[in-house]
Design a protein around this motif. Structure first.
Motif, PDB file in Angstrom:
ATOM      1  N   PRO A   1       0.756  -1.406   0.127  1.00 36.39           N
ATOM      2  CA  PRO A   1      -0.116  -0.016   0.226  1.00 36.39           C
ATOM      3  C   PRO A   1       0.847   1.102   0.063  1.00 36.39           C
ATOM      4  O   PRO A   1       2.087   1.416   0.387  1.00 36.39           O
ATOM      5  N   ARG A   2       0.137   2.531  -0.433  1.00 33.78           N
ATOM      6  CA  ARG A   2       1.062   3.785  -0.128  1.00 33.78           C
ATOM      7  C   ARG A   2       0.867   4.101   1.212  1.00 33.78           C
ATOM      8  O   ARG A   2       1.700   4.749   1.576  1.00 33.78           O
ATOM      9  N   ARG A   3      -0.234   4.076   1.666  1.00 31.28           N
ATOM     10  CA  ARG A   3      -0.552   4.389   3.314  1.00 31.28           C
ATOM     11  C   ARG A   3      -1.106   3.443   4.040  1.00 31.28           C
ATOM     12  O   ARG A   3      -1.935   2.775   3.326  1.00 31.28           O
ATOM     13  N   ALA A   4      -0.531   3.227   5.212  1.00 35.79           N
ATOM     14  CA  ALA A   4      -1.098   2.109   6.008  1.00 35.79           C
ATOM     15  C   ALA A   4      -1.442   2.448   7.345  1.00 35.79           C
ATOM     16  O   ALA A   4      -0.517   3.306   8.067  1.00 35.79           O
ATOM     17  N   LEU A   5      -2.286   1.895   7.918  1.00 38.59           N
ATOM     18  CA  LEU A   5      -2.486   2.142   9.326  1.00 38.59           C
ATOM     19  C   LEU A   5      -2.502   0.652  10.130  1.00 38.59           C
ATOM     20  O   LEU A   5      -2.930  -0.347   9.723  1.00 38.59           O
ATOM     21  N   VAL A   6      -1.821   0.845  11.196  1.00 32.29           N
ATOM     22  CA  VAL A   6      -1.464  -0.513  12.032  1.00 32.29           C
ATOM     23  C   VAL A   6      -2.158  -0.132  13.456  1.00 32.29           C
ATOM     24  O   VAL A   6      -2.011   0.913  13.930  1.00 32.29           O
ATOM     25  N   VAL A   7      -3.264  -0.860  13.696  1.00 29.32           N
ATOM     26  CA  VAL A   7      -3.803  -0.824  14.776  1.00 29.32           C
ATOM     27  C   VAL A   7      -3.528  -1.783  16.053  1.00 29.32           C
ATOM     28  O   VAL A   7      -3.544  -2.956  15.840  1.00 29.32           O
ATOM     29  N   GLY A   8      -3.016  -1.237  17.202  1.00 27.66           N
ATOM     30  CA  GLY A   8      -2.334  -2.028  18.291  1.00 27.66           C
ATOM     31  C   GLY A   8      -1.051  -1.468  18.529  1.00 27.66           C
ATOM     32  O   GLY A   8      -0.492  -0.799  18.013  1.00 27.66           O
TER      33      GLY A   8
ATOM     34  N   GLY B   1       1.390  -3.779  20.789  1.00 24.81           N
ATOM     35  CA  GLY B   1       2.077  -4.994  21.103  1.00 24.81           C
ATOM     36  C   GLY B   1       3.103  -4.960  20.034  1.00 24.81           C
ATOM     37  O   GLY B   1       3.474  -4.049  19.017  1.00 24.81           O
ATOM     38  N   PHE B   2       4.018  -5.962  20.287  1.00 29.78           N
ATOM     39  CA  PHE B   2       5.211  -6.268  19.500  1.00 29.78           C
ATOM     40  C   PHE B   2       4.675  -6.564  18.059  1.00 29.78           C
ATOM     41  O   PHE B   2       5.445  -6.238  17.219  1.00 29.78           O
ATOM     42  N   ILE B   3       3.807  -7.173  17.868  1.00 32.36           N
ATOM     43  CA  ILE B   3       3.363  -7.566  16.343  1.00 32.36           C
ATOM     44  C   ILE B   3       3.245  -6.308  15.831  1.00 32.36           C
ATOM     45  O   ILE B   3       3.734  -6.168  14.554  1.00 32.36           O
ATOM     46  N   ALA B   4       2.346  -5.496  16.236  1.00 32.84           N
ATOM     47  CA  ALA B   4       1.928  -4.124  15.670  1.00 32.84           C
ATOM     48  C   ALA B   4       2.852  -3.409  15.509  1.00 32.84           C
ATOM     49  O   ALA B   4       3.474  -2.768  14.343  1.00 32.84           O
ATOM     50  N   SER B   5       3.865  -3.082  16.332  1.00 34.07           N
ATOM     51  CA  SER B   5       5.103  -2.455  16.345  1.00 34.07           C
ATOM     52  C   SER B   5       6.125  -2.946  15.474  1.00 34.07           C
ATOM     53  O   SER B   5       6.702  -1.915  14.618  1.00 34.07           O
ATOM     54  N   GLU B   6       6.366  -4.338  15.216  1.00 34.18           N
ATOM     55  CA  GLU B   6       7.074  -4.850  14.399  1.00 34.18           C
ATOM     56  C   GLU B   6       6.707  -4.296  12.960  1.00 34.18           C
ATOM     57  O   GLU B   6       7.450  -4.143  11.957  1.00 34.18           O
ATOM     58  N   PHE B   7       5.331  -4.650  12.504  1.00 38.22           N
ATOM     59  CA  PHE B   7       4.999  -4.273  11.157  1.00 38.22           C
ATOM     60  C   PHE B   7       4.787  -2.902  10.998  1.00 38.22           C
ATOM     61  O   PHE B   7       4.643  -2.361   9.738  1.00 38.22           O
ATOM     62  N   ALA B   8       4.651  -1.938  12.034  1.00 37.42           N
ATOM     63  CA  ALA B   8       4.611  -0.698  11.622  1.00 37.42           C
ATOM     64  C   ALA B   8       5.986  -0.217  11.245  1.00 37.42           C
ATOM     65  O   ALA B   8       6.312   0.563  10.089  1.00 37.42           O
ATOM     66  N   CYS B   9       7.249  -0.841  11.715  1.00 35.90           N
ATOM     67  CA  CYS B   9       8.442  -0.599  11.517  1.00 35.90           C
ATOM     68  C   CYS B   9       8.808  -1.254   9.826  1.00 35.90           C
ATOM     69  O   CYS B   9       9.458  -0.709   9.038  1.00 35.90           O
TER      70      CYS B   9
ATOM     71  N   LEU C   1       9.554  -0.389   4.110  1.00 33.21           N
ATOM     72  CA  LEU C   1       9.687  -0.786   2.846  1.00 33.21           C
ATOM     73  C   LEU C   1       8.912   0.516   1.973  1.00 33.21           C
ATOM     74  O   LEU C   1       8.607   0.256   0.792  1.00 33.21           O
ATOM     75  N   GLY C   2       8.917   1.751   2.641  1.00 34.66           N
ATOM     76  CA  GLY C   2       8.617   2.792   1.803  1.00 34.66           C
ATOM     77  C   GLY C   2       6.944   3.231   1.841  1.00 34.66           C
ATOM     78  O   GLY C   2       6.641   3.979   1.368  1.00 34.66           O
ATOM     79  N   VAL C   3       6.292   2.562   2.850  1.00 40.46           N
ATOM     80  CA  VAL C   3       4.836   2.882   3.270  1.00 40.46           C
ATOM     81  C   VAL C   3       4.625   3.832   4.348  1.00 40.46           C
ATOM     82  O   VAL C   3       5.584   4.171   5.261  1.00 40.46           O
ATOM     83  N   ALA C   4       3.969   4.874   3.767  1.00 35.31           N
ATOM     84  CA  ALA C   4       3.550   5.920   4.903  1.00 35.31           C
ATOM     85  C   ALA C   4       2.795   5.265   5.917  1.00 35.31           C
ATOM     86  O   ALA C   4       1.682   5.009   5.667  1.00 35.31           O
ATOM     87  N   THR C   5       3.389   5.248   7.116  1.00 35.58           N
ATOM     88  CA  THR C   5       2.705   4.256   8.300  1.00 35.58           C
ATOM     89  C   THR C   5       2.208   5.076   9.298  1.00 35.58           C
ATOM     90  O   THR C   5       3.121   6.158   9.765  1.00 35.58           O
ATOM     91  N   THR C   6       1.065   4.924   9.954  1.00 31.52           N
ATOM     92  CA  THR C   6       0.552   5.524  11.069  1.00 31.52           C
ATOM     93  C   THR C   6       0.201   4.178  12.007  1.00 31.52           C
ATOM     94  O   THR C   6      -0.051   2.998  11.550  1.00 31.52           O
ATOM     95  N   GLN C   7       0.376   4.578  13.335  1.00 27.28           N
ATOM     96  CA  GLN C   7       0.135   3.404  14.135  1.00 27.28           C
ATOM     97  C   GLN C   7      -0.924   3.991  15.472  1.00 27.28           C
ATOM     98  O   GLN C   7      -0.565   5.338  16.023  1.00 27.28           O
TER      99      GLN C   7
ATOM    100  N   MET D   1      11.034   5.294  16.782  1.00 26.95           N
ATOM    101  CA  MET D   1      10.199   4.813  15.719  1.00 26.95           C
ATOM    102  C   MET D   1       9.534   6.211  15.033  1.00 26.95           C
ATOM    103  O   MET D   1       9.423   6.673  13.934  1.00 26.95           O
ATOM    104  N   GLN D   2       9.160   7.211  16.138  1.00 30.78           N
ATOM    105  CA  GLN D   2       8.554   8.365  15.791  1.00 30.78           C
ATOM    106  C   GLN D   2       9.663   9.374  15.033  1.00 30.78           C
ATOM    107  O   GLN D   2       9.193  10.055  14.092  1.00 30.78           O
ATOM    108  N   GLU D   3      10.896   9.590  15.168  1.00 38.16           N
ATOM    109  CA  GLU D   3      12.027  10.214  14.932  1.00 38.16           C
ATOM    110  C   GLU D   3      12.040   9.689  13.399  1.00 38.16           C
ATOM    111  O   GLU D   3      12.483  10.344  12.274  1.00 38.16           O
ATOM    112  N   ALA D   4      11.897   8.312  13.316  1.00 42.06           N
ATOM    113  CA  ALA D   4      12.190   7.800  11.874  1.00 42.06           C
ATOM    114  C   ALA D   4      11.161   8.081  10.667  1.00 42.06           C
ATOM    115  O   ALA D   4      11.229   8.065   9.675  1.00 42.06           O
ATOM    116  N   GLY D   5       9.922   8.589  11.414  1.00 38.84           N
ATOM    117  CA  GLY D   5       8.735   9.104  10.422  1.00 38.84           C
ATOM    118  C   GLY D   5       7.482   8.057  10.790  1.00 38.84           C
ATOM    119  O   GLY D   5       6.546   8.617  10.080  1.00 38.84           O
ATOM    120  N   ILE D   6       7.482   7.406  11.751  1.00 40.52           N
ATOM    121  CA  ILE D   6       6.145   6.538  11.864  1.00 40.52           C
ATOM    122  C   ILE D   6       5.274   7.530  12.692  1.00 40.52           C
ATOM    123  O   ILE D   6       5.871   8.044  13.809  1.00 40.52           O
TER     124      ILE D   6
END
Length: 452
Positions: free
Chosen positions: A168-175, A177-185, A190-196, A219-224
């Motif tokens: 996707p170009r834009r993704a929302l990760v809801v959660g 925990g470690f699974i949510a945070s890992e997938f956000a990263c 991979l170049g996706v504009a990511t929101t958690q 994570m926030q400093e990196a742009g998430i």
């Protein structure tokens, strides 16, 4: 009474496979195993293994940037998701076949179908076949949980993440925990504009507060874009994607919404409760220290018991079960001191007590160092590493170790050994530093930053 097999295992994940193999190859048991999906279970097919490969893929942009800083004339091109996914699927096929080969080599009979428990000594396959067994092991793992909100069908879970037709170009990760945070990263890398979104005050609940704060800041400093205290009220189709209406009053559109809000034990529909097997509030199978249920012939290991939901734990539980029942070596697996890693960027490795948990048990000393590692400092990147030890004031034992930074998972595996042996702070101090490394900070911190 004569049984068709000595052991019937329901579930072909890490715990079930280990139990089946040890019971058959080392315990001399006649073993059968049923798996309704792919052999290898969550970790191998839709969890740790494909996720870690995605982590590796997502780390290359930063590595390429570092290479330029070190004098290499390199340039990152576009990421070919289709090519990566094809190679990933081939690797998962290889691993599944390896699992099958290992089981067959041990003499385990495989049934590629669903099995339910008919009575204390019998299972019924979806094919209609009935198989009797002296012992039954439930190792059915867990499944992703998606809350019942309007539009929930528009979201995906970690099960589907590895099979996306395109990124996707834009993704929302809801959660949070470690699974949510890992997938956000991963998505961000991979170049996706990511929101958690996370409804709690800080991501990675249950981990050391200082360590999880360090990860969140990086994570926030990196742009998430991390929004804590925020949850999704409903999802709906918007003109340009999936519209997420949140509790903070916002309504944003995304191309993909990934729910990683926890997992639930896979215990429904197995026939357990009718036989007197106790289930907990979340559906977990209740077992004793030897993984035995209230029905003496039925055991359970792994995530379906909701004890410590980690693949290596399921493996050790399965092995302990086989040792106890089929090798005559009664074995309890100790869940009290287990190292783990969160493959965010930066990684978090942890073993033992958090500062908060240790403080509740008595006076402690906290040794902590945050610094820019040599490699990234030279490259001009701002990332900082955290090394932290929690020490009991009275005994001087190191109660916990928390590492945030590159290779944290590799380092914590080794740190877990001396901590499990009861090493003191002075044992760490006597260890000569390996220089120049990040890990040398673990043996050079002389003065506590906090006591109490």
């Amino acid at each position: 009474m004569t049984f068709d097999v000595d052991l019937f295992v329901i579930g072909g994940g890490s715990g079930g496979v280990r139990a089946a193999r040890i019971a058959a190859a080392e315990g001399g048991a006649r073993v059968a195993l049923a798996e309704e999906s792919r052999m290898g279970g969550t970790c191998v097919i839709r969890g740790c293994v494909p996720k870690k490969l995605m982590v590796y893929a997502s780390e290359f942009p930063a590595e390429i940037a570092d290479a330029r800083a070190y004098g290499w004339e390199v340039q990152a091109g576009s990421f070919d998701w289709s090519r990566f996914r094809t190679t990933l699927e081939a690797e998962l096929d290889r691993l599944e076949n390896a699992y099958r080969g290992t089981l067959r080599g041990a003499g385990v009979t495989l049934h590629d179908t669903r099995a339910v428990i008919e009575d204390a000594h019998a299972v019924r396959l979806a094919t209609g076949e009935r198989i009797t067994a002296k012992h039954i092991l439930v190792a059915t793992g867990g499944r992703p949980f998606v809350p019942d909100i309007p539009g929930a069908e528009l979201a995906i879970t970690s099960n589907e993440m590895f099979h996306l037709p395109a990124l996707p170009r834009r993704a929302l990760v809801v959660g949070g925990g470690f699974i949510a945070s890992e997938f956000a990263c991963i998505l961000h890398g991979l170049g996706v504009a990511t929101t958690q979104y996370y409804r709690g005050a800080q991501i990675l609940r249950g981990f050391d507060d200082e360590a999880r704060g360090h990860v969140a800041n990086a994570m926030q400093e990196a742009g998430i874009a991390i929004h804590c205290g925020t949850d999704v009220m409903r999802l709906e189709r918007g003109p340009g994607g999936i519209r997420a209406v949140a509790t903070d009053g916002s309504a944003r559109e995304f191309d993909l919404v990934l729910y990683a809000t926890g997992r639930r034990p896979n215990s429904a529909g197995l026939g357990l409760e009718a036989l007197g097997v106790q289930l907990g509030r979340k559906g977990e199978v209740v077992v004793d220290d030897f993984s035995q249920t209230a029905v003496p012939s039925i055991y359970a290991v792994g995530d379906v018991t909701n004890r410590v939901n980690l693949t290596p734990v399921a493996i050790r539980e399965g092995h302990a079960f086989a040792d106890t029942v089929f090798r005559g070596v009664p074995t309890r697996f100790d869940h009290s001191l287990i190292a783990s890693a969160v493959f965010t960027q930066p990684e978090l490795g942890t073993v033992g007590l958090t500062e908060e948990a240790a403080r509740e048990k008595g006076p402690i000393e906290v040794y902590s160092a945050a610094f820019r590692p040599m490699k990234t400092q030279f490259a001009g990147r701002p990332e900082r590493v955290l090394m932290k030890l929690i020490v009991d004031q009275a005994s001087r034992r190191v109660l916990g170790c928390h590492i945030v930074g590159p290779g944290a998972g590799e380092m914590i595996q080794l740190a877990a050994i001396p901590i499990g042996m009861g090493a003191t702070k002075e044992d760490f101090d006597r260890t000569v530093a390996v220089h120049p490394t990040m890990a040398e900070e673990l043996v050079t911190m002389r003065k506590p930053v906090r006591t109490g």
